[in-house]
Motif scaffolding. Structure first.
Motif: not given
Length: 124
Positions: A68-75
């Protein structure tokens, strides 16, 4: 310049889990897609998974349902949760990101950057 730094690789037994992290830094204006690639011994580098800024994902067939890929756009971070690992997942995993950064001259330019790679080894 935009730098990507990965972490979280290691040695795990088949069936185990690992979580990779990648942090992008620099004069980043925006990031479009972020992704994970891997290169197994004797093989070409392949795309494992990618995620757009809007959260749309795609996966290589062999990892669907396990990774599972995920991302934190703010960081400016992207993660890869790898479950039910198999020996054939053994590879060096690379983070990739493309987007726009502000150059030293203040001009907005496109970037396409790679991390240094992190080794994932799955023992049988």
């Amino acid at each position: 310049q935009v730098q990507l730094v990965e972490s979280g690789g290691g040695l795990v037994q088949a069936g185990g889990s690992l979580r990779l992290s990648c942090a992008a830094s620099g004069s980043i204006v925006s990031i479009n897609a972020m992704g994970w690639y891997r290169r197994a011994p004797g093989k070409e580098r392949e795309l494992v998974t990618a995620i757009t800024s809007g959260g749309r994902t795609n996966y290589e067939d062999s990892v669907k349902g396990r990774f599972t890929i995920s991302r934190d756009n703010a960081r400016n971070k992207v993660y890869l949760q790898m479950n039910s690992l198999k020996p054939e997942d053994t590879a060096v995993y690379y983070c990739n990101a493309d987007g726009t950064h502000r150059s030293s001259g203040g001009v907005f330019r496109h970037f396409d950057s790679w991390g240094q790679g992190t080794q994932v080894t799955v023992s049988s």
